[in-house]
Design a protein around this motif. Sequence first.
Motif, mmCIF file in Angstrom:
data_model
loop_
_atom_site.group_PDB
_atom_site.id
_atom_site.type_symbol
_atom_site.label_atom_id
_atom_site.label_comp_id
_atom_site.label_asym_id
_atom_site.label_seq_id
_atom_site.Cartn_x
_atom_site.Cartn_y
_atom_site.Cartn_z
ATOM 1 N N ASP A 84 0.853 -0.745 -0.541
ATOM 2 C CA ASP A 84 0.099 -0.077 -0.413
ATOM 3 C C ASP A 84 0.831 1.544 -0.025
ATOM 4 N N GLU A 86 0.492 4.763 -0.083
ATOM 5 C CA GLU A 86 0.001 5.579 0.864
ATOM 6 C C GLU A 86 0.070 4.948 2.720
ATOM 7 N N ALA A 89 3.342 5.688 2.931
ATOM 8 C CA ALA A 89 4.237 7.313 2.124
ATOM 9 C C ALA A 89 4.334 7.905 3.863
ATOM 10 N N GLY A 90 3.172 7.794 4.261
ATOM 11 C CA GLY A 90 2.981 8.350 5.863
ATOM 12 C C GLY A 90 3.827 7.540 7.129
#
Length: 90
Positions: A84, A86, A89-90
């Motif tokens: 994933d 996303e 990235a966090g």
Amino acid sequence: MSGVAIVTGAGRGIGAATVAALAAGGWQVLAVDGGADDPRLPYALATPADLDAAVAAANEAARRPHAGEPGAEPVRAVIADAADAEAMAG
């Protein structure tokens, strides 16, 4: 040698062994695991407790001069699905 590594599947098995070996070799390691089963696979995956245990063992084995000080641990755990973008990235 020292460097920075991201290891996926770090909760157990080859991933956990890789985390431990890198930390013992002086690397800073981000240990990533989904911490949940994947319905596409017919076997159980690592749990968050497995990841925490792998990270604790790697940090203990690495034994850096300032171990115990905030931020001094060479290995940090992240619960995320490496597939994933996303989440990664966090």
